[in-house]
Scaffold this active site. Structure first.
Site, PDB file in Angstrom:
ATOM      1  N   GLY A   1     -19.240  -7.571  24.822  1.00  0.00           N
ATOM      2  CA  GLY A   1     -18.953  -8.541  23.771  1.00  0.00           C
ATOM      3  C   GLY A   1     -17.514  -8.988  23.764  1.00  0.00           C
ATOM      4  N   SER A   2     -17.255 -10.284  23.803  1.00  0.00           N
ATOM      5  CA  SER A   2     -15.893 -10.752  23.951  1.00  0.00           C
ATOM      6  C   SER A   2     -15.814 -12.264  23.838  1.00  0.00           C
ATOM      7  CB  SER A   2     -15.347 -10.283  25.301  1.00  0.00           C
ATOM      8  OG  SER A   2     -16.319 -10.497  26.310  1.00  0.00           O
ATOM      9  N   ARG A   3     -14.671 -12.814  24.283  1.00  0.00           N
ATOM     10  CA  ARG A   3     -14.437 -14.244  24.137  1.00  0.00           C
ATOM     11  C   ARG A   3     -13.457 -14.715  25.207  1.00  0.00           C
ATOM     12  NH1 ARG A   3     -11.797 -16.509  18.505  1.00  0.00           N
ATOM     13  NH2 ARG A   3     -10.381 -18.027  19.430  1.00  0.00           N
TER      14      ARG A   3
ATOM     15  N   MET B   1     -18.938 -14.585  23.867  1.00  0.00           N
ATOM     16  CA  MET B   1     -19.956 -13.901  24.662  1.00  0.00           C
ATOM     17  C   MET B   1     -20.534 -12.746  23.860  1.00  0.00           C
ATOM     18  SD  MET B   1     -18.052 -13.749  28.364  1.00  0.00           S
ATOM     19  CE  MET B   1     -16.435 -13.427  27.660  1.00  0.00           C
TER      20      MET B   1
END
Length: 219
Positions: free
Chosen positions: A187-189, A99
């Site tokens: 921001g990430s996953r 993301m």
């Protein structure tokens, strides 16, 4: 479209910062017109960026008893068999969705079922696309058991910019498919671990939408 509840404090602080900054500029540099307008434009851009990050768009969700739905907006960066050592301790099929800061950052349950395992891990803030981020970054691990007995593990992972993971589930909860289970800021996953042999409907670099795109089908 509405604003997600996780954004209220951040948006309020952003507005306060913008107000103070502009007041200082107006007072100290009243005669420097170009600087004042530059700060005005930058302030407006900052506010729009923060506002869009916490957007919660209206959607018609996709559900299905044997379907695994994407838990987040973003891009598919991993589809591979790997060793999952925290819960299953065996080979699993991993699908990872990255993301970016411009994606919607709401995380949704990919399946319905019972939460059999939950754990929060403090950790590092490596870039979300780094393979080590799955095991070394700040993260949560959730395992939901489907009605047919199949457990699915999904993991929120903080990235280089993300500094807060929020979750809304605990062990023993009964969760509904596509309902929110968490939120990650800036921001990430999200990693999902499925049984080896599961039919995956995605391709690498495919852009997906949380609660809408069908990720896989359970046997």
């Amino acid at each position: 479209m509405t604003i997600h509840k996780e954004g209220y404090t951040t948006i309020a602080l952003s507005l306060l910062f913008i107000f103070v900054l502009n007041a200082i500029i107006d007072y100290r540099f009243a005669d420097v017109t170009w600087l004042r307008w530059a700060v005005y434009v930058a302030s407006f851009a900052l506010f729009v960026i923060v506002l869009q990050f916490f957007r919660n768009p209206s959607r018609s969700f996709v559900t299905g008893n044997n379907l695994v739905i994407c838990p987040a907006d973003g891009k598919v960066v991993v589809i591979e068999e790997t060793q999952e050592n925290e819960y299953f301790k065996d080979k699993r099929l991993q699908v990872s969705i990255f993301m970016s800061p411009v994606n919607v950052h709401i995380n949704r349950n990919p399946i319905a079922g019972v939460v059999k395992f939950f754990k929060y891990h403090p950790g590092k803030y490596l870039a979300a696309w780094n393979p080590k981020s799955s095991t070394e970054n700040e993260r949560t691990t959730v395992v939901v058991e489907h009605a047919n007995g199949t457990p699915v593990l999904f993991r929120q992972i903080a990235g280089a910019l993300a500094r807060r993971i929020v979750w809304y589930v605990k062990e023993g909860d009964i969760v509904e498919q596509t309902k929110e289970f968490g939120f990650i800021k800036f921001g990430s996953r999200v990693d999902i671990f499925l049984p080896v042999g599961t039919k995956v409907n995605l391709e690498l670099n495919q852009v997906v939408k949380g609660g809408i795109t069908v990720l896989a089908e359970l046997a």
